[in-house]
Design a protein around this motif. Sequence first.
Motif: not given
Length: 643
Positions: A508-509, A520-521, A540-546, A563-567
Amino acid sequence: MSFVGGPDPANLRLGIESYNAGLFAKAVRYFRRAAAFEEPGPQAKCFLAHALLNSKRPREAIDGFASLIRESPRYLPAYSGLAAAVVQGGRSPTALKTLRRALRFKPEDRRSRRDLVQVWGTCAKAFQSSGRLDWSQSALRRALRFEPRARGLRRELAELLACRGQALFYEGRLEPAGRLGRQALGLDAGNVSALMLRGQACLAAGRFDAAERALRRALKTEPDNARALRLCGQAYQSAGRLEEAAEQYVRLLETAPGDVNAHMALSAIAESTGKARAAAALLAKAVRLDRGEIGSRERFSALMRLGRCREAIRLAEGRLDAGPSRAELQAFADPWDAAPWDLDERLMRRMRLSKLRLVERAMGRRGEGLPWLHFYRGHLNLGLEHFDRLAAFPLKRYGWMYYKAGAAALFLGRFDKAVPWLESAVRHRPVDWRAHGFLAEANLCLRRPAAAHEEMRRALRAAPKSDAGQVLAWWGAMDLWRGNYRRALRRLDRAVKKGAQWAFCWKAAALLKLGRTRRALDLLDFTLSHYPRDPEARLWRGEAKRELGLYREALQDLDVDTALGIWASINRALVKLGLNDSAGMASDFAALPSSLVEYVKAKIGLGSQAAVGLKEMEAILRSALRLSHGYRREIYGHPIWMD
């Protein structure tokens, strides 16, 4: 079988009477005389071979039928008799080749067609009994061409296809196994073996609802089928439907009260629902009932969870003497279930320390003379200095422990320690293929892409066929992290076809990075419906929706503490920009590591002393996502994209 005579000379008639009365030795004598003196055609010789077969003389019967076929190549009863003799007499390569001749025959009329179909059916049984499943399949398919509605033949072929599919499934060849299963169900929609194969294939692919439907159909036909009950329980358990899973396992125990695996599954369900005492009691009962059903790796893990650590390590040491399998070594390295992804970090640390104290109490002072205590101290407490003590123990025996040491050093960004430890781990035999994968990651972090790809090739060679899809998924992810999206997609497609659960999120990414955002979504929705705790898929789903402008929905994924707080912070900041929440955007921006911000500023030509307003923040955030390619993991891997 009973015989009806043709010509009626005395010997032939007496032989038929003796045969039908079960006096096969007497029948042999009469048929020999008839074949020699009274009946020049093939009938008496065929009767003689059948009498020999029923007199428990299968080798002589095989020779008799084969001799008759040489004399009369189109005499079909001889082929049926030879097939029956092969089934009773074991392997005979020459006889099998003789039977294959019948597959080349064509029916001359309706009667010969019916006779040929019967011959091909009996030949199929002979081929199957001799292990030539491909020949058996050809014979049954040929018979069905002329009798497509023959239920018996359809059931036989369906069962054969299901068995072949099962063998392919256990070899890790999920796609051809699934294809054979579908063919089997097309022939016999209620075939239990095919339905169970479909259930297993759907389970491996994460399609738990489809697995449950197939297994329910199997249980409708065979309600007490232990294997179907076990698989159905696994389907419910994997889907998080624990009450229904427990119901299946209880039904299984009614059918098979001593089923160790059912007790272990019920123990896991009890543990996950907070019933620690019931879980321990069920696990202890499973260990007590075990007579080798669960194998040394499962028994080791069960003993460790029960706190019988000394007994478990004594078992493991014995397996090290005998030569352990790869799966056993993996169990020795990870004797406890992994902590849930959404568990609070402090709670996870307390759990790890309690496990460590359990081992220390069980081992006592003697434990210092073995590497296990040092290994688990490093593994459970992530203290690299504990792993250093492993160097005092023989690499040939305990080198597999270095895999965890190398992985721990990698996650902490200590590549100077990670590489030598992982290089030691991959020299141990049998090797855990994941050691090659982590060594590849370490090489990527050290900007050695050629060495990383070579390690993944070695991982693919070292992995069992059932894990080949996971290797391809990981390899595809490394292509994704370095921005090779099309190559990543090709590898991840292959991994998905092999049922690799890791592959769905990364595929998906790759689609997202190639601009196929809606596809991808959809794939990320599918992934999270089956693996709801996957933090990378949620990110990644949050990024796709954005990217699709679905800002409110994106926040639901990005506000989850992962655990992926930066992204998550980078994406969340851009979402808040889209919602005109400049204060929220600035708050998320301020949470980013200064090293990342300074790196991106230098890349886009912003001086380190330049003022950073909303416009500059947006440029830095978007550039960070572009520069990092498909990398959305922990901070240790930032050197993969930071040059």
